[in-house]
Design an enzyme around this catalytic site. Structure first.
Site, PDB file in Angstrom:
ATOM      1  N   GLY B  98       3.946 -62.261 117.612  1.00  0.00           N
ATOM      2  CA  GLY B  98       4.841 -62.854 117.327  1.00  0.00           C
ATOM      3  C   GLY B  98       5.595 -62.912 118.199  1.00  0.00           C
ATOM      4  O   GLY B  98       5.600 -63.658 118.987  1.00  0.00           O
ATOM      5  N   LYS B 456      -1.740 -85.691 107.029  1.00  0.00           N
ATOM      6  CA  LYS B 456      -2.733 -85.197 107.264  1.00  0.00           C
ATOM      7  C   LYS B 456      -3.531 -86.336 108.321  1.00  0.00           C
ATOM      8  O   LYS B 456      -4.100 -86.080 109.320  1.00  0.00           O
ATOM      9  CB  LYS B 456      -3.755 -85.730 106.163  1.00  0.00           C
TER      10      LYS B 456
END
Lengths: 383, 579, 400
Positions: B98, B456
């Site tokens: 986190g 991509k």
């Protein structure tokens, strides 16, 4: 004991069916041929299995990745024949091993006959021995295997299944497997010949029909999907999940039908038929002794018998296949066979098309109903 | 972004933690480390990938362990910034996933109190805070510490004097696995599937203390009980088999993935809620955002309904209106930005729906409705099959809202996608691999297809590629075109074809080589394009799928030709659970 | 002494009854077969159990808990993949402190035999004289020493079979540690016993009674055996004009309505409604919350909880899973007119009379006919007037 399954070849004599898949993945009774080989090995307690993939390797690897297969895969970069494929697996071989062609039907009893023998080969009979290596025998031992023989009728053929030991990798060089065997014999080793009946090979597309018929005999019946109460199902029939069987349809086993198919009302599915997944059979169609692959459509009032239909083919209504004689030349030999049609992937044909001993290439488009005989190359358009 | 795992139980913790980290590697692979608590706490940490870890380098006995695999956010990836982090005394070890937003001020304060920091991470302050508040009870120290932390975290803490692990969760995923005489804590369920199927998904604010057989969950100072769930996942589903990369394996699964995701029965209830909504908004990040854009074009065309599509990290600057129907799209179901928008929308009174691949993930627990993509685990960092599945789910929704206009023509779609896998892209690959810049263009629904194609390519080849609406090129980017900048044009048989062809002619006149994807037999296109890739014959709107699959293959093959690490591109993590 | 019970398997031959429960949780005389086993062992004085669980383990844990209610202690060990009996035993290893008993969970034994085997010296294997030795692994014995263990074969060399009950000392783990995978790809306990046999150390104990439950029709045999030993009990309400013959057990809250004719031995669970005018014939077990209604006849069958057979039905020699619903007039055939043994799922049941196996939540419309030996998967739905035979997969719909 280990086993090496050779699965790298295209099987070019089975074109047009091998465009999108290697021969080992051609479906027979809705399972790829290689599955029967793997099953027979596992039933015999052989679990250390190496598959050599080559032509259309991704398709094969994807299949072997499904749950339930526990095999190692090695890749053969170029299709340089069986011995080269075997060499690819060499690094994984620890001791004695079996080598098998993945594109033949090899039954459990065949494996059990050879598995505990060292330096042995499985032989069988075939009506056209010239398609195979033929074997000269002397007192149950192999004296020679010849690849390009003269008159060979009645001679036993090599099934391509051998029981060998690791040492043979030392004598491979650039030799083919029969030459390696000859080398062994020359050096005084004995190669035992074990005869089996539990073996079949499909050399040409129409041979698939016979193999399909044979394998269908052994299916275990189970119904799934949505079946009309008014459908008449008799004999061994396997119907996959999600398939819908319309009312008044008659299904006489042995028949297998895959998943998510729609079998319309009033259809007749007669013995010797395999229908893949997501296939649509429209009302009043009649199918017998045929192999219909995934995603195909057979229009209403069609009659399809003694035929192979590739993936994604769309046959419009009133299509007929007529079983008749087909003459062919292959590797210098002339052969005859009888069948309705061999139809490649993605073929589409208009209503009232009649096929008679036709070999129709992939993506052929037949734009007006007429009689189709003989060969049509891939992507041909018939107007 | 990062992956953490904790273990307390009857086995040796070391191998369990290392095995678990390997399964979490897709969450981050800059560095890894672990701490094993036996008589003392032994720590090992290293820059690099857990899959390269040599077991003989480190061994420590103990039945408690925590581990971490890192995706760097604060501080460069190196040995000292790898987790676990220790306090000054070396008695307390923590791992953290986190971001602590107020770490700078806390760090300053702790330094002034004499704490010595050894890393540049935000996470290290947690270890020192624990040291500060530890008075013999790790649970109360963690509780106290979390009071000072702002941001997102999943923390696991060990203390040398205590035979337990204390965990805390706020906005970062943390799951417990309950076994026989052993308990696991992890960022997701994959590491524990081998040992147990019984899991507890923790909620925000939960602080947990566990050893091998006892478990205490606290929230806001009170003990709470959380229902356990049974997970039915196949352990073997994530094997690469004989494929060179997970990405290729996942592309090859697409025929089944599309079919399974498309053919489901949507619930009457939410379909009518969408129909009656004042406004439909889709939020997502990256690939999921592109799937949302395709939905927008299809809804407009087939259902005549306008749809808003927002990038999740930007959506928070717009105020959700009550009466809106919010669709949140996230493969992992844990994407922090998407989750934040979803929560905001829900509290504003919107009806919310999640489209995700992971049952039990955070967004499914926030949203009113969930649609599952049923694509199976996606391991490669570049999303491929999950994009196809998202588009399939959206297409099915469009189908439902437009009286089945799509599904009627979709017979044989499985086979059509299969055909795409056999399309030869080698000529296009050799053109792309030498380029420094590329444009992908399309019109209508093929504009988001181009965006996704460009994404991509850039994420796994590191070539700069941009998706653009074909008609928009001349409003600026034309100045970038030259003979070294190939343009990939998505030009199937579609209303836009004629305009696309004139766009391509304009591009050609600037000297750029063109790779065109078009219908097989489109002679005009074949003639003007330098490389022509024929699309397999597909039903209406099926070209969206076929062109997407082929662009994925183009990106994959180009990356392989360039020797890139396809499954784990630099600087990227699979699911981004920090904002 | 600890008792390890192997309960991790699904019992594939029991499908579809095992759709949502492991084999050992299938009921016999309205109790899971595992409960009968625990009771026998407890009566022999052993109260410390380790259950090796895997498939649908939650069903077992939820029912037995820590064993306190039954007056025993139960701990659990998990076998996540089915890798053979030796592997299952290994899962329980951490809990074992000394000599211990190990039992397959899918059999019925008497406490006398448990005491008997425990009085032997380790290692010891329980054997049983069987009429069908070709269906089991066979043991050859000299005196009370085992001289060979022979795998299942069509020509067994004797009729003493391996009953799946063992007494071991801790030394067994030395043997299992060095095992290699067998041809089946499993770690076999029998392979671990070979060193003992070679040294003449493995003794055999002959069990007096024993029953293995491998196939659905075996449940009927075991059920019959247990019911023959039950004493009559009535905790429910029996209305006037009901005939109860023989030993009949009626559970709490159940109502037997007028005109019903019940021939014991049989057992009716809690909160059932039977009748009016129902006919329950011997060796029938009816689970909790079932409804057997007007003019329905049930014979020698096992009906699991919540199933409704409410009007004009016939169910004979059948195993019916929980939550099924029979439409009015639906019937199950249980006899072939050529008087041959009934085959079911391709296997010989060795019974002249056998009806059908129904999984969970099967819904039959009115006037359905179910042929002998039919296996009907869980969640199957059949339209009115359907004819069902052969093997029908889960969730199949026989539509109009």
């Amino acid at each position: 004991m280990q086993a090496v399954i050779l699965a790298g070849g295209e099987g070019h004599r089975l074109r047009p069916l091998t465009r999108s898949r290697p021969k080992v993945l051609l479906p027979v009774a809705n399972r790829p041929i290689i599955d029967y080989v793997i099953d027979s090995l596992v039933v015999n307690g052989i679990r250390d299995i190496i598959v050599v993939a080559g032509y259309r390797k991704e398709q094969l690897v994807r299949h072997l990745n499904e749950p339930g297969y526990n095999v190692d895969v090695v890749i053969q970069k170029k299709q340089l024949g069986a011995a080269d494929a075997l060499k690819c697996a060499g690094g994984l071989i620890k001791d004695d091993f079996l080598v098998l062609p993945g594109d033949n039907y090899i039954g459990p009893s065949a494996i059990s006959a050879i598995k505990d023998r060292r330096n042995a080969m499985l032989i069988s009979d075939h009506p056209q021995p010239f398609n195979f290596g033929v074997v000269d025998l002397k007192g149950g031992l192999v004296s020679a295997i010849s690849e390009k023989p003269g008159d060979v009728s009645g001679m036993p053929v090599s099934t391509g299944v051998f029981s060998l030991s690791k040492e043979i990798f030392g004598r491979m060089g650039d030799l083919e497997i029969p030459d390696i065997i000859s080398g062994l014999i020359k050096d005084g080793e004995t190669i035992e010949a074990i005869h089996t009946k539990d073996w079949l090979d499909a050399v040409y597309p129409w041979d698939l029909l016979k193999m399909n018929k044979n394998v269908l005999k052994g299916i275990s019946p189970e119904n799934a999907g949505v079946i009309s109460r008014n459908a008449i199902i008799s004999g061994p029939v396997r119907i996959g999940e999600g398939t819908i069987i319309g009312s008044n349809s008659v299904i006489n086993g042995p028949v297998v039908i895959g998943e998510d198919c729609t079998i319309g009302p009033n259809t007749c599915i007669m013995p010797g038929t395999s229908i893949g997944s997501r296939v649509r059979i429209d009302p009043f169609a009649y199918i017998e002794d045929s192999l219909i692959m995934d995603d195909s459509v057979v229009g209403s009032h069609s009659r399809v018998t003694d035929s192979v239909v590739g993936g994604g083919a769309v046959l419009a209504d009133h299509t007929s296949t007529k079983k008749s004689e087909y003459c062919f030349e292959s590797d210098g030999y002339f052969g005859r066979s009888e069948f309705g049609a061999i139809i490649g992937d993605g073929v589409s044909s208009t209503p009232f098309t009649v096929y008679s001993a036709a070999v129709v290439g992939n993506f052929v488009s037949i734009e007006e109903g007429r009689l189709i005989k003989g060969n049509l190359p891939d992507y041909a358009v018939v107007r | 972004m990062c992956g953490i795992i904790g273990y307390a139980g009857r086995r040796e913790a070391g191998p369990v933690v290392v095995g678990g980290l390997k399964k979490l590697e897709y969450r981050g692979y800059d560095s890894f480390g672990f701490a094993i608590s036996g008589s003392k706490i032994a720590v090992y940490k290293k820059n690099g990938r857990i899959s390269d870890f040599n077991e003989s380098e480190f061994s420590a006995n103990g039945s408690l362990g925590i581990g971490h695999t890192r995706w760097a956010t604060h501080g460069v990836p190196d040995d000292k910034n790898a987790h676990p982090h220790m306090d000054c005394s070396g008695k307390i070890a923590i791992v953290h996933n986190g971001i602590i937003e107020n770490y700078a001020e806390l760090r300053k304060e702790l330094i002034s109190e004499g704490h010595i920091f050894t890393s540049d991470t935000d996470s290290e302050i947690i270890a020192h805070l624990l040291e500060k508040y530890y008075d013999g009870d790790l649970l109360s120290a963690v509780t106290k510490t979390t009071e000072f932390l702002d941001g997102a975290y999943a923390i696991l803490a060990l203390c040398e004097d205590e035979k337990r692990i204390v965990a805390a969760r706020q906005s970062s995923p943390l799951v417990l696995g309950i076994g026989d005489g052993e308990i696991f804590a992890s960022s997701d369920i994959t590491p524990m599937l081998e040992y147990t199927q019984k899991v507890i998904f923790l909620e925000d604010g939960d602080i947990v203390s566990f050893d091998k057989s006892s478990l205490l969950i606290m929230n806001a100072g009170k003990e709470v009980s959380r229902e356990s769930e049974l997970i039915d996942w196949d352990i073997d589903a994530a094997r690469k088999g004989g494929f060179d990369h997970f990405m290729l394996k996942e592309i090859y699964e697409e025929p089944d993935v599309f079919y399974n995701a498309f053919y489901f029965e949507p619930e009457e209830e939410f379909v009518s809620k969408i129909r009656d909504a004042d406004e439909i908004t889709v939020v997502g990040c990256g690939t999921s955002y592109h799937a949302g854009l395709i939905f927008r074009y299809l809804m407009e065309e087939y259902a005549g309904m306008p749809v808003r599509v927002e990038i999740a990290s930007e959506a928070s600057y717009f105020k959700p209106r009550p009466g809106s129907f919010i669709i949140a799209v996230s493969q992992s179901g844990e994407t922090a930005d998407t989750l934040a928008v979803l929560r905001q929308a829900k509290s504003a009174g919107c009806t919310t729906m999640a489209v995700t691949n992971v049952c039990g993930s955070s967004i499914t627990r926030v949203a009113d409705y969930s649609l599952f993509m049923r694509a199976g685990p996606e391991i490669s960092v570049a999303a491929t099959k999950s994009f196809i599945a998202q588009v399939a789910v959206f297409m099915r929704l469009v189908d439902e809202l437009s009286d089945k206009t799509l599904s009627e023509s979709f017979t044989g779609i499985h086979r059509v996608i299969e055909e795409c896998l056999m399309v030869d892209v080698d000529a296009a690959v050799s053109m792309c691999k030498g380029a420094k810049n590329l444009f992908f263009i399309g019109r209508g629904a093929y504009y988001p297809v181009s965006l996704e194609g460009a994404l991509k390519l850039k994420e796994i080849t590191y070539i700069h590629a941009e998706g653009y609406p074909a008609g928009e090129l001349k409003h600026g980017p034309f100045s970038l075109l030259d003979e070294d900048t190939p343009v990939v044009a998505v030009c199937p048989e579609h209303d836009s074809r004629a305009l696309m062809i004139s766009n391509i002619r304009e591009i050609k006149s600037r000297g750029s080589p063109v790779i065109a994807l078009g219908g097989a037999g489109d002679i005009d296109l074949e003639e003007i394009a330098d490389v022509f890739i024929p699309l397999p014959k597909a039903p209406e709107s099926g070209d969206i799928i076929t062109s997407s699959v082929i662009l994925q293959l183009l990106a994959y093959r180009t990356a392989v030709a360039m020797g890139r690490d396809v499954d784990k591109p630099r600087n990227l993590a699979k699911s981004v659970t920090v904002v | 002494m600890e008792c390890v019970v192997l309960a991790a398997g699904e019992g594939k031959r029991m499908r579809p009854l095992t759709t949502s429960r492991p084999k050992v949780m299938l009921p016999v005389a309205n109790r899971p077969m595992l409960e009968h086993l625990v009771k026998s062992v407890k009566e022999a004085g052993i109260k410390d159990f380790i259950f090796v669980v895997g498939y649908r383990e939650q069903e077992i844990r939820g029912y037995f808990g820590d064993g306190e209610e039954m007056g025993v202690r139960i701990r659990y060990a998990v076998q996540r993949r089915q890798r053979g009996t030796a592997d299952a035993l290994d899962a329980a290893r951490d809990y074992i402190t000394g000599d211990f008993l190990m039992l397959n969970g899918d059999m019925i034994v008497q406490s006398g035999d448990i005491s008997g085997i425990c009085s032997m010296s380790t290692p010891c294997i329980g054997v049983f004289e069987s009429d069908h030795p070709e269906e089991f692994g066979v043991v050859t014995v000299e005196g009370d020493k085992v001289i060979a263990l022979i795998e299942k074969s069509s020509t067994p060399p004797g009729n003493l079979i391996n009953a799946g009950a063992y007494l071991f000392g801790l030394d067994i783990f030395e043997k299992t540690d060095s095992l290699e995978l067998s041809e089946r790809g499993e770690l076999e306990l029998t392979d671990a016993l070979q060193p003992y046999i070679n040294k003449g150390l493995l003794s055999a104990y002959r069990l007096q009674t024993w029953c293995d439950i491998g196939e659905p029709w075996n449940l009927l045999d075991a059920n019959e055996q247990f019911l023959s030993e039950t004493e009559p009990e009535n905790h429910g309400v029996v209305e006037d004009y009901v005939v109860l013959k023989g030993h009949v057990v009626i559970g709490e809250g159940s109502v037997i309505k007028s005109g019903t004719y019940v021939e014991g031995p049989c057992i009716i669970g809690k909160n059932c409604i039977v009748g009016p005018h129902a006919y329950i014939r011997p060796s029938t077990s009816i689970g909790d919350n079932c409804h057997i209604g007007h003019s329905s006849e049930i014979k020698n069958s096992l009906i699991m909880y919540g199933t409704k057979i409410p009007h004009f039905n016939y169910v004979g020699d059948s195993v019916v899973g929980p939550g099924c619903n029979f439409g009015a007039g639906s019937k199950i055939a249980n006899l072939r007119h050529d008087r041959r043994n009934v085959k079911s799922g391709g296997r010989d049941t060795h019974r002249k009379k056998f009806g059908a196996v129904l999984g969970d939540n099967v819904q039959l419309g009115i006037n359905c006919s179910v042929n002998v030996g039919t296996i009907i998967g869980s969640g199957v739905m059949a339209a009115p007037g359907s004819f069902l035979e052969g093997k029908i997969a889960d969730k199949t719909k026989i539509g109009r």
